[in-house]
Every structure is written in C-alpha cells, then in structure tokens.
Design a protein around this motif. Structure first.
Motif, mmCIF file in Angstrom:
data_model
loop_
_atom_site.group_PDB
_atom_site.id
_atom_site.type_symbol
_atom_site.label_atom_id
_atom_site.label_comp_id
_atom_site.label_asym_id
_atom_site.label_seq_id
_atom_site.Cartn_x
_atom_site.Cartn_y
_atom_site.Cartn_z
ATOM 1 N N GLY A 30 0.808 -1.219 0.000
ATOM 2 C CA GLY A 30 0.000 0.000 0.000
ATOM 3 C C GLY A 30 0.836 1.261 0.000
ATOM 4 N N GLU A 31 0.195 2.371 -0.286
ATOM 5 C CA GLU A 31 0.891 3.661 -0.393
ATOM 6 C C GLU A 31 1.598 4.047 0.907
ATOM 7 O OE1 GLU A 31 -0.085 8.387 -1.372
ATOM 8 O OE2 GLU A 31 -1.691 6.885 -1.448
ATOM 9 N N HIS A 32 1.023 3.690 2.041
ATOM 10 C CA HIS A 32 1.601 4.073 3.329
ATOM 11 C C HIS A 32 2.213 2.894 4.086
ATOM 12 C CE1 HIS A 32 0.482 8.319 3.413
ATOM 13 N NE2 HIS A 32 -0.628 7.951 2.788
ATOM 14 N N ASP A 33 2.388 1.768 3.429
ATOM 15 C CA ASP A 33 3.057 0.638 4.082
ATOM 16 C C ASP A 33 4.530 0.968 4.318
ATOM 17 O OD1 ASP A 33 0.727 -0.750 3.955
ATOM 18 O OD2 ASP A 33 1.398 -2.264 2.526
ATOM 19 N N ASN A 34 5.059 0.466 5.418
ATOM 20 C CA ASN A 34 6.488 0.673 5.687
ATOM 21 C C ASN A 34 7.014 -0.481 6.524
ATOM 22 O OD1 ASN A 34 6.718 1.514 8.723
ATOM 23 N ND2 ASN A 34 4.955 2.668 7.930
ATOM 24 N N ILE A 35 8.329 -0.624 6.566
ATOM 25 C CA ILE A 35 8.918 -1.791 7.210
ATOM 26 C C ILE A 35 9.070 -1.642 8.726
ATOM 27 C CG2 ILE A 35 10.110 -2.690 5.185
ATOM 28 C CD1 ILE A 35 12.637 -1.326 6.136
ATOM 29 N N ALA A 36 8.814 -0.451 9.250
ATOM 30 C CA ALA A 36 8.928 -0.257 10.704
ATOM 31 C C ALA A 36 7.631 -0.566 11.438
ATOM 32 C CB ALA A 36 9.365 1.182 11.013
ATOM 33 N N GLU A 178 17.186 9.147 27.382
ATOM 34 C CA GLU A 178 17.169 10.341 28.240
ATOM 35 C C GLU A 178 16.749 11.570 27.433
ATOM 36 O OE1 GLU A 178 20.268 12.932 31.044
ATOM 37 O OE2 GLU A 178 20.805 10.899 30.395
ATOM 38 N N ALA A 179 17.313 11.702 26.233
ATOM 39 C CA ALA A 179 16.981 12.863 25.396
ATOM 40 C C ALA A 179 15.519 12.852 24.979
ATOM 41 C CB ALA A 179 17.867 12.876 24.154
ATOM 42 N N GLY A 180 14.955 11.656 24.797
ATOM 43 C CA GLY A 180 13.590 11.547 24.299
ATOM 44 C C GLY A 180 12.509 11.664 25.347
ATOM 45 N N GLU A 181 12.885 11.800 26.616
ATOM 46 C CA GLU A 181 11.878 11.894 27.685
ATOM 47 C C GLU A 181 10.944 13.087 27.504
ATOM 48 O OE1 GLU A 181 13.906 11.831 31.403
ATOM 49 O OE2 GLU A 181 14.348 9.676 31.328
ATOM 50 N N SER A 182 11.453 14.143 26.881
ATOM 51 C CA SER A 182 10.645 15.358 26.706
ATOM 52 C C SER A 182 9.760 15.283 25.450
ATOM 53 C CB SER A 182 11.570 16.571 26.593
ATOM 54 O OG SER A 182 12.445 16.420 25.480
ATOM 55 N N VAL A 183 9.904 14.217 24.679
ATOM 56 C CA VAL A 183 9.145 14.082 23.434
ATOM 57 C C VAL A 183 7.942 13.166 23.662
ATOM 58 C CG1 VAL A 183 9.221 13.278 21.039
ATOM 59 C CG2 VAL A 183 11.211 14.430 22.036
ATOM 60 N N ASP A 184 6.779 13.598 23.220
ATOM 61 C CA ASP A 184 5.571 12.798 23.383
ATOM 62 C C ASP A 184 5.621 11.579 22.457
ATOM 63 O OD1 ASP A 184 2.625 12.015 22.930
ATOM 64 O OD2 ASP A 184 2.517 13.451 24.580
ATOM 65 N N ALA A 185 5.099 10.462 22.943
ATOM 66 C CA ALA A 185 5.111 9.222 22.153
ATOM 67 C C ALA A 185 4.349 9.374 20.854
ATOM 68 C CB ALA A 185 4.520 8.078 22.975
ATOM 69 N N THR A 186 3.372 10.268 20.814
ATOM 70 C CA THR A 186 2.582 10.457 19.587
ATOM 71 C C THR A 186 3.442 11.011 18.450
ATOM 72 O OG1 THR A 186 1.915 12.660 20.347
ATOM 73 C CG2 THR A 186 0.430 10.825 20.849
ATOM 74 N N ALA A 187 4.588 11.613 18.797
ATOM 75 C CA ALA A 187 5.472 12.162 17.757
ATOM 76 C C ALA A 187 5.990 11.040 16.857
ATOM 77 C CB ALA A 187 6.634 12.920 18.397
ATOM 78 N N VAL A 188 6.278 9.889 17.469
ATOM 79 C CA VAL A 188 6.741 8.740 16.688
ATOM 80 C C VAL A 188 5.596 8.221 15.823
ATOM 81 C CG1 VAL A 188 7.694 6.395 16.774
ATOM 82 C CG2 VAL A 188 8.455 8.109 18.435
ATOM 83 N N ASP A 189 4.398 8.145 16.389
ATOM 84 C CA ASP A 189 3.234 7.682 15.629
ATOM 85 C C ASP A 189 2.984 8.587 14.422
ATOM 86 O OD1 ASP A 189 2.889 5.732 17.561
ATOM 87 O OD2 ASP A 189 1.457 6.935 18.721
ATOM 88 N N GLU A 190 3.143 9.887 14.615
ATOM 89 C CA GLU A 190 2.918 10.839 13.517
ATOM 90 C C GLU A 190 3.957 10.661 12.412
ATOM 91 O OE1 GLU A 190 2.958 14.635 15.421
ATOM 92 O OE2 GLU A 190 1.054 14.311 16.471
ATOM 93 N N ARG A 191 5.216 10.473 12.837
ATOM 94 C CA ARG A 191 6.277 10.252 11.846
ATOM 95 C C ARG A 191 5.993 8.960 11.052
ATOM 96 N NH1 ARG A 191 11.505 12.475 12.341
ATOM 97 N NH2 ARG A 191 11.359 14.561 13.244
ATOM 98 N N LEU A 192 5.597 7.918 11.778
ATOM 99 C CA LEU A 192 5.340 6.619 11.156
ATOM 100 C C LEU A 192 4.203 6.731 10.140
ATOM 101 C CD1 LEU A 192 6.527 3.724 11.606
ATOM 102 C CD2 LEU A 192 4.547 3.268 13.062
ATOM 103 N N ALA A 193 3.159 7.469 10.522
ATOM 104 C CA ALA A 193 1.999 7.630 9.638
ATOM 105 C C ALA A 193 2.343 8.428 8.386
ATOM 106 C CB ALA A 193 0.868 8.317 10.401
ATOM 107 N N GLY A 194 3.377 9.246 8.482
ATOM 108 C CA GLY A 194 3.761 10.095 7.353
ATOM 109 C C GLY A 194 4.641 9.408 6.329
ATOM 110 N N ILE A 195 5.112 8.201 6.641
ATOM 111 C CA ILE A 195 6.005 7.485 5.714
ATOM 112 C C ILE A 195 5.197 6.910 4.559
ATOM 113 C CG2 ILE A 195 7.623 5.560 5.459
ATOM 114 C CD1 ILE A 195 8.214 5.823 8.468
#
Length: 619
Positions: A30-36, A178-195
């Motif tokens: 599919g158009e938005h399929d990805n390996i991650a 440690e660096a990622g503690e300030s980043v919301d988990a949804t940020a990863v979901d958004e990046r993943l959805a954009g691939i």
C-alpha cells in the motif's frame, strides 16, 4: 506460478525473440506501508512473544515484543529530540549485535534513512560514505570507532552528532532514552503515519570489489516486496516458533533483509559477530534456520573432512560424503534404492548426526547467498539432512530476487523469481531484472544509474541461464569473464568453487586474460595446514611460504586442480598454479566483508606471481 512471455522484437532487424519470466505477487504494498510498522503491530498483537534473545554476559536473555518496541520507540524519540528529520541519513558503523536492529528500526520509525557501514571499513571508506550520504548523525560501535569518525569531522560539515553504542560514557540507547523523555510518544506515531512506501528506507553502499562504492537507494516498498516475497517462499521458516541466529554483517543487504523479514514474521532473532565461537554459540541458541554465505558452508565441510583425516577416518568420511551426495541426487530421480537407504541410515548415525549437532541440533534449513555455493556442497548438505536454499541477488535487488524454496528446490541453481518480479536474458546472456525488489537508482549518481537501466530493465552484470521451469543458474560476472589469447571465454567461478571444496585450499583465483592458458593462484587454509604438516612429518613451525614448493603439498593441490578441471572443457582447464605464501583476508584487503575475492587488488598485489606463471609461455 511462473508466467513465460515471448517478447516481440524491438525492431525488424532483430530476428530472435527473448523469453521473459514473470512471477506475479499475491500480496500488495500500500501507499503508506512501511517496514517499521511491524514493530508496533507485534507490540499490540502479541506483546509477550519473545522476538529477540540478547546475549548478556554469555547468557541468552529473552526480549519480548513489548520490550523491543519500548526500546525502539525510546530511541526514536531521542532522535526526534536531537533534530533528525524525515529523509535525513543516519549511519550505523558497527558489527552485528543486538543494538543494530533496534537502532535501525528507530531510524526507520521516524522516516529517516539508515546508512550501514562495515565496522572493518578504513578511515577513507568511512569518510566517503558519511560525506557522500550527507549523514547528519552516526552510531559507532566502540570508542575507537567514534575516534575514527571524530578525526574526520573537519571534512563532514553535515554530521552533527556521533553516538557510541558501547562507550565508556553513556551508551547510545541510554543517551537517546534520556533525550527523548521530553518528546511525546505520539510524535513517533505521527512520523510513522507520514512514511510512504515509495520513500527511501536505506542507503547501502556497494562493497566496491571494482571501482568506487555507489550508494543504492532502497525504498520501504523495495524491502516490503523482498520480505513479503521471502515469506511466500518460506512460509514455515519465517514464522513464530522458528529461531534465527544472525552472524553475517548487518551492513550487508542479505543479513539485513532477512532480519527485517524474520522479525516481521515473528521469528525469534539472536545476533553475534563472534564467528570464532560460533559453533558453541549455535549449540546453546539452537537455531532452526541458518543464513550464511557459501564460504561458511565450505568451511564447515572442510573442517569436518580435515578432522576425519586427522583422526584416521578419511575413508569413512569420503564414503559418507559420497552417500549423502548420491542420496540427494536420488531425490530428483525417483528416490533412493534399498542399498542406498541402508548406507544412508548407517552414516546418519556415524557422521551426519554430528554435523547437524554442530549447528545446534534443531536446524532444518539454511539459506545461502552472496556467491555461488556449488552443486556438490548443495547435494552434500541436502543428503545430510540440511537443505540449503540457494538464492541470487544484489544490493540493487534488495537481496534475493531468485531463491530455491521448500518443495521446489533444484540443487546447483539459484531458484526461481521472488513474487512480483520479472527476468530475462540479454543477447549476451546477461541477467536483466525488473520488479518490486529492484532499486530505482544510485544516490546522487545519475550517470551510473542510467548506465545500468535499459527500458526499465536493470543490468545485473551477471551471466546466467533460465530453464523451461524458470530455474535460474548463474554462470559468473561479466567483468570476471577471462578471455584467453586464443579467444576462449572462461567463467572462473566454477573452477574456483571446485578448488575451494578441497579442505587444504582456502581461496583460489583464476587468471589468464590475453594469456595462452588459464592458471590459478591458490592460498592454503591456515587451520588445515597444521594437520597436514603433522601427517606429513613437516616442521610444525614451518609456514606456507617455507613449504610452498614442497612436493607433497604441490601434489595435493594438483589433485584438487585435476578435480576442478573435470568440470570444464580442455580449453578452459587450469594448466598451471601457484601456491601463495599468505592467505587472503579482509584485514589485508583481498576479501570483502562477505568473503568475496577482490580480483583487482589480488592481481595488483600478486602481479609478480601471475607473471611467473606465464614467464616460460611468453619466452
């Protein structure tokens, strides 16, 4: 199913027709399929399944899908915190280890592009890959690797950060968490959805056996066609309940693609680069599937043969090997007769069981790629009870584009097309391919890209044949074809494969371009050499250089040459050989990380030896 098309002539002058083989895919990408996505699908669907086993202080520790996804998400958040954007290149300079796939999936999860670098790469090679790719960050395995990169920083203006996987300071995964503690988990979901599946996933640089490395851009779609196609070919091996120990370099496309495919299928994965202790590690890990390059399978066979010779059991092993080969061949011709079945059962107790035990006892199949395996070894292992499914592919085809498979195996061939791909032969016999696994171009190198594509067909550079059933056989590389002074075209791969089958021979390289006959450079296996010296009453401290002209050593190698010559015509046979004083190694520059001979380097290093082979012929 293999579909056979007859392609019409491109113009009226071309009288011949070209057969095109094509295998349709039963799956879609599919158009938005990805390996991650499989990381988070496993976390949701089967969180307690053991997806990894991690080697900690000599003990294999279970890692569940939930734990793995947690680490991957944590690392992904850390990369986002450090400013890594979609499309950015992030390098991994490391040997095969547990952290490698964790970091790879983290990079891919945020839409960035993984750039693998062999940990054995020279400073010049590291500099080239980091500069050419424009990597913004790099993971280095050790403090020494970090130091190597830091020395190059002045020439790498785009490189912003270097992490150390096992450094004296904070390890990379801890630093990112440690660096990622300030980043919301949804940020990863958004990046993943954009691939998008058409987005680049990795930039893999060719090993450079000839010329300068080129960066192959493989998309998420390429890798999905590879992994889903492999799943169709090995439905019972790439699934839950199976175990795979990865020991090939993950910087190489074969190990990487199989790791991604096995992970997606729920296979429990282990990782090590400790090849010296591989046998005891296999005994503990107990894989059901082994993936390797042919040299490792050759080494296992040669070591077993050498041990038998050292123990005075040469005749027993030879009979067992012949029986295994005969047994395998009988599978294709109506099955073994009563006498062969009895002999096979006897040798299964005496020999074959021990060989299977050396691989952990549970291994039922193996996948081989990267170089030709050779029909003799293929039949031997199949007869022992370990079928090796040989495949064929390149970095540009996301690893395998053809493979033998369960229930559809032809020993000596590299199998049939993976679903979703097509193949045909050029007029000179070159293998041309197109389809889902085939890349679209080299990074920043339009001229090289244009040079390897004709009307959408990728020129592999390999010569081959395709039989009526769609099984492919590779003859050799076009660039490696030797043209003698008499105009005879000789593919060296078959001769070299037969030579390496001898337990005393480590490597072999045929020469003879513009010369009156074919000759060979031979290296001696250091491990086998010790036993040979003991059996022949030679000084234990003597080197290969000391004994390179020893009559007994020369005689033994000559027998191997005679055996190799049986496979070819008289004009293609090796007439002379020279035993070199040293073996080829990766460290000394003659081998690639996947143990392929760098012919140009060998020809330059041993030019005097090659000249000596033809001295009298040209006099």
């Amino acid at each position: 199913m293999v579909k056979l098309f007859v392609e019409p002539p491109e113009n009226h002058e071309r009288a011949s027709t070209v057969r095109e083989f094509s295998v349709p895919a039963s799956f879609t990408v599919g158009e938005h399929d990805n390996i991650a996505s499989s990381v988070y699908d496993h976390e949701r669907d089967d969180p307690d399944h053991v997806i990894f086993q991690r080697l900690v202080d000599g003990v294999w520790v279970d890692v569940t899908c939930r734990q793995a996804a947690g680490q991957i998400r944590s690392a992904a958040k850390g990369l986002i915190a450090h400013g890594v954007q979609p499309g950015d290149r992030v390098a991994i300079l490391s040997a095969t280890r547990y952290e490698w796939p964790i970091l790879d999936f983290a990079i891919l999860s945020i839409g960035a592009v993984t750039v693998p670098i062999y940990e054995t790469s020279s400073a010049e090679q590291v500099q080239f890959v980091l500069a050419d790719s424009g990597a913004v960050a790099a993971f280095a395995e050790t403090d020494a690797h970090v130091g190597r990169i830091e020395q190059l920083r002045d020439g790498l203006p785009q490189l912003r950060r270097v992490y150390c996987i096992e450094g004296a300071a904070a390890a990379a995964l801890d630093e990112l968490a440690e660096a990622g503690e300030s980043v919301d988990a949804t940020a990863v979901d958004e990046r993943l959805a954009g691939i998008r599946s058409a987005d680049p996933a990795t930039l893999i640089y060719t090993s450079g056996t000839t010329g300068r490395p080129k960066g192959c851009q493989l998309t998420h779609s390429n890798l999905l066609y590879e992994t889903r196609g492999a799943k169709e070919c090995f439905p019972d091996h790439l699934t839950k309940g199976e175990k795979l120990l990865v020991f090939l370099p993950l910087a190489h496309v074969l190990a990487r693609a199989l790791t991604i495919g096995a992970f997606a299928g729920g296979v429990t994965l282990g990782f090590t680069s400790d090849i010296k202790n591989l046998v005891p590690m296999l005994a503990v890990f107990k894989p059901t599937l082994v993936v390797s390059v042919p040299r490792v399978f050759e080494k296992v066979y040669n070591t077993a043969e050498q041990n038998a010779e050292n123990g005075g059991k040469t005749k027993i092993f030879a009979a067992a090997a012949d029986t295994a080969i005969e047994w395998s061949k009988a599978q294709d011709t109506g099955g073994p007769g009563l006498l062969l079945r009895l002999k096979h059962a006897l040798f299964d107790k005496l020999v074959y069981g021990k060989l299977r035990a050396a691989l952990g006892g549970n291994c039922r199949a193996a996948i081989s790629g990267g170089a030709p395996l050779g029909a003799r070894l293929g039949h031997f292992y199949r007869g022992v009870g370990l079928s090796i499914y040989e495949g064929y592919g390149l970095t540009e085809t996301s690893a395998a584009i053809t493979v033998n498979r369960v229930g559809d195996l032809r020993v000596g061939s590299v199998g049939k097309l993976l679903p979703g791909n097509s193949m045909k032969l050029g007029e000179d016999g070159e293998v041309l391919v197109k389809g889902g696994v085939v890349f679209h171009g080299y990074w920043g190198n339009e001229s090289e890209t244009a040079a390897v594509f004709t009307h959408g067909w990728f020129h592999t550079g390999d010569l081959g044949s395709i039989d009526d059933d769609g099984f492919v056989t590779i003859v050799g590389r076009k660039k490696e074809i030797i043209v003698t002074a008499g105009g005879k075209n000789v593919a060296p791969a078959l001769l070299e494969d037969r030579l390496r089958a001898h337990p005393l021979i480590s490597q072999a390289m045929c020469v003879g371009d513009a010369q009156p006959f074919i000759a060979a450079l031979i290296t001696i296996d250091p491990e086998a050499f010790a036993g040979w010296k003991e059996r022949h009453g030679r000084d234990a401290g003597a080197s290969v250089a000391d004994l390179s002209t020893d009559p007994d050593l020369q005689s033994e190698v000559e027998l191997a040459v005679k055996d190799a010559n049986e496979a070819v015509s008289k004009a293609e046979q090796i007439r002379k050989f020279r035993i070199l004083p040293v073996d080829f190694t990766e460290d000394t520059g003659e081998l690639t990380p996947t143990l392929k001979v760098k012919r140009k380097i060998v020809a330059e290093k041993f030019a005097a030896d090659i000249e000596a082979l033809y001295a009298k012929a040209s006099a």
